[in-house]
Design a protein around this motif. Sequence first.
Motif, PDB file in Angstrom:
ATOM      1  N   VAL A   1       0.841  -1.198   0.000  1.00 30.39           N
ATOM      2  CA  VAL A   1       0.000   0.000   0.000  1.00 30.39           C
ATOM      3  C   VAL A   1       0.878   1.250   0.000  1.00 30.39           C
ATOM      4  CG1 VAL A   1      -1.680   1.328   1.347  1.00 30.39           C
ATOM      5  CG2 VAL A   1      -1.997  -1.125   1.047  1.00 30.39           C
ATOM      6  N   LEU A   2       1.922   1.251   0.810  1.00 32.57           N
ATOM      7  CA  LEU A   2       2.834   2.397   0.835  1.00 32.57           C
ATOM      8  C   LEU A   2       3.452   2.634  -0.540  1.00 32.57           C
ATOM      9  CD1 LEU A   2       5.055   2.459   4.044  1.00 32.57           C
ATOM     10  CD2 LEU A   2       3.591   4.245   3.145  1.00 32.57           C
ATOM     11  N   HIS A   3       3.875   1.574  -1.168  1.00 29.40           N
ATOM     12  CA  HIS A   3       4.483   1.692  -2.499  1.00 29.40           C
ATOM     13  C   HIS A   3       3.514   2.360  -3.477  1.00 29.40           C
ATOM     14  CE1 HIS A   3       5.816   0.509  -6.489  1.00 29.40           C
ATOM     15  NE2 HIS A   3       7.033   0.471  -5.968  1.00 29.40           N
ATOM     16  N   ASP A   4       2.243   1.961  -3.417  1.00 29.72           N
ATOM     17  CA  ASP A   4       1.234   2.541  -4.301  1.00 29.72           C
ATOM     18  C   ASP A   4       1.048   4.038  -4.064  1.00 29.72           C
ATOM     19  OD1 ASP A   4       0.850   0.010  -5.312  1.00 29.72           O
ATOM     20  OD2 ASP A   4      -1.036  -0.328  -4.238  1.00 29.72           O
ATOM     21  N   PHE A   5       1.257   4.495  -2.847  1.00 32.48           N
ATOM     22  CA  PHE A   5       1.005   5.890  -2.499  1.00 32.48           C
ATOM     23  C   PHE A   5       2.231   6.779  -2.600  1.00 32.48           C
ATOM     24  CE2 PHE A   5      -2.935   4.225  -0.990  1.00 32.48           C
ATOM     25  CZ  PHE A   5      -3.824   5.297  -1.107  1.00 32.48           C
TER      26      PHE A   5
ATOM     27  N   ALA B   1      13.599   9.150   1.670  1.00 27.33           N
ATOM     28  CA  ALA B   1      14.875   8.452   1.778  1.00 27.33           C
ATOM     29  C   ALA B   1      14.531   7.010   2.145  1.00 27.33           C
ATOM     30  CB  ALA B   1      15.737   9.083   2.865  1.00 27.33           C
ATOM     31  N   ASP B   2      15.384   6.075   1.771  1.00 26.28           N
ATOM     32  CA  ASP B   2      15.119   4.666   2.083  1.00 26.28           C
ATOM     33  C   ASP B   2      14.850   4.451   3.564  1.00 26.28           C
ATOM     34  OD1 ASP B   2      15.370   3.934  -0.548  1.00 26.28           O
ATOM     35  OD2 ASP B   2      17.426   3.190  -0.344  1.00 26.28           O
TER      36      ASP B   2
ATOM     37  N   ILE C   1      11.351   2.966   5.156  1.00 28.19           N
ATOM     38  CA  ILE C   1      11.345   1.766   5.991  1.00 28.19           C
ATOM     39  C   ILE C   1      10.781   2.098   7.369  1.00 28.19           C
ATOM     40  CG2 ILE C   1      12.839   0.089   7.185  1.00 28.19           C
ATOM     41  CD1 ILE C   1      14.641   0.240   4.623  1.00 28.19           C
ATOM     42  N   GLY C   2      11.174   3.230   7.913  1.00 26.60           N
ATOM     43  CA  GLY C   2      10.656   3.650   9.213  1.00 26.60           C
ATOM     44  C   GLY C   2       9.148   3.824   9.194  1.00 26.60           C
ATOM     45  N   LEU C   3       8.634   4.420   8.126  1.00 21.23           N
ATOM     46  CA  LEU C   3       7.193   4.608   8.000  1.00 21.23           C
ATOM     47  C   LEU C   3       6.485   3.259   7.876  1.00 21.23           C
ATOM     48  CD1 LEU C   3       4.727   6.431   7.750  1.00 21.23           C
ATOM     49  CD2 LEU C   3       5.233   6.663   5.299  1.00 21.23           C
TER      50      LEU C   3
END
Length: 103
Positions: A31-35, A44-45, A49-51
């Motif tokens: 889902v994050l990737h889609d948004f 930043a990477d 990842i933290g999110l």
Amino acid sequence: MKQKPSPAGSDISNRLLGMVEKERWALVEGVLHDFKSELPYSFADSAYIGLAVHLTLAMERIIKGENIEINESYFQSLQETKEFAVAEQLISRLETGFSADDS
């Protein structure tokens, strides 16, 4: 020859991944990737990842019935931002995905 210690980040990651089901982690990450494209800037990477970790653990807490509280005036100030609108859509998708996951 001295063995190089493992990075602290990998130990933390392994412990965090042990706290959640892999399917739930994958759902949040998908889902994050889609948004990512919805926001006017990139992550930043480490921030991405933290999110993902934060959202996954928050969803786990919600599923377990734990409350997540936020200061009301701070919450109201956040509602004015573009990020808040994107976050609402993201949360809606996560709710749908986690509901399907629990079925």
